[in-house]
Design a protein around this motif. Sequence first.
Motif, PDB file in Angstrom:
ATOM      1  N   ALA A  20       0.837  -1.203   0.000  1.00 38.31           N
ATOM      2  CA  ALA A  20       0.000   0.000   0.000  1.00 38.31           C
ATOM      3  C   ALA A  20       0.870   1.250   0.000  1.00 38.31           C
ATOM      4  CB  ALA A  20      -0.909   0.003   1.218  1.00 38.31           C
ATOM      5  N   GLN A  21       0.404   2.256  -0.704  1.00 34.82           N
ATOM      6  CA  GLN A  21       1.150   3.520  -0.779  1.00 34.82           C
ATOM      7  C   GLN A  21       0.210   4.680  -0.472  1.00 34.82           C
ATOM      8  OE1 GLN A  21       2.820   3.665  -4.695  1.00 34.82           O
ATOM      9  NE2 GLN A  21       4.179   1.929  -4.333  1.00 34.82           N
ATOM     10  N   LEU A  22       0.614   5.491   0.501  1.00 33.28           N
ATOM     11  CA  LEU A  22      -0.128   6.700   0.847  1.00 33.28           C
ATOM     12  C   LEU A  22      -1.608   6.416   1.111  1.00 33.28           C
ATOM     13  CD1 LEU A  22       1.420   9.080  -1.823  1.00 33.28           C
ATOM     14  CD2 LEU A  22       2.108   8.854   0.571  1.00 33.28           C
ATOM     15  N   GLU A  23      -1.879   5.367   1.855  1.00 36.97           N
ATOM     16  CA  GLU A  23      -3.225   4.960   2.204  1.00 36.97           C
ATOM     17  C   GLU A  23      -4.088   4.642   0.994  1.00 36.97           C
ATOM     18  OE1 GLU A  23      -5.175   7.389   5.119  1.00 36.97           O
ATOM     19  OE2 GLU A  23      -3.336   7.658   6.280  1.00 36.97           O
ATOM     20  N   ASN A  25      -4.564   1.697  -1.349  1.00 38.86           N
ATOM     21  CA  ASN A  25      -4.162   0.317  -1.539  1.00 38.86           C
ATOM     22  C   ASN A  25      -4.886  -0.247  -2.751  1.00 38.86           C
ATOM     23  OD1 ASN A  25      -3.244  -2.255  -1.373  1.00 38.86           O
ATOM     24  ND2 ASN A  25      -3.835  -2.604   0.739  1.00 38.86           N
ATOM     25  N   THR A  28      -6.488  -3.944  -2.564  1.00 39.35           N
ATOM     26  CA  THR A  28      -7.637  -4.272  -1.727  1.00 39.35           C
ATOM     27  C   THR A  28      -8.442  -5.449  -2.280  1.00 39.35           C
ATOM     28  OG1 THR A  28      -7.776  -2.023  -0.865  1.00 39.35           O
ATOM     29  CG2 THR A  28      -9.763  -3.363  -0.693  1.00 39.35           C
TER      30      THR A  28
END
Length: 126
Positions: A20-23, A25, A28
């Motif tokens: 995940a990057q910077l919330e 994802n 998912t």
Amino acid sequence: MVCIHVMGSNQAVRTSIAAAQLELNVFTPVTSFELISSIKILSSAIESFTKLCVKGIKANEKGINRNLEMDIELATALNPYIGYAKAAEVANIAKEQNKSVKEVCIELGILDKKTLDKVLDPRKEA
């Protein structure tokens, strides 16, 4: 097999969450898929195990009681009454002669049957 499958799904979930990057994802969907898949396969395995293995099992009470009676570890309950050395001797004799601790104590005249029934009861709390 179920365990290995779920462990693999767990690793996929962990890897997708770590990516995940910077919330945001983008993984998912794979996380959700693996989680739901694991829940389904575990539920199915539990139902099968219950139906094919656990259901209908009955305890062999005679065998359980005999095993309890023949347990030489019961000799440790004799320590306060006859001391460690004598209790160890009783345990060794019981093991060598394949007899219960109670039988050996009665044969050797160490304690009376009534006292032994009370002292060597494996069901009583310590």
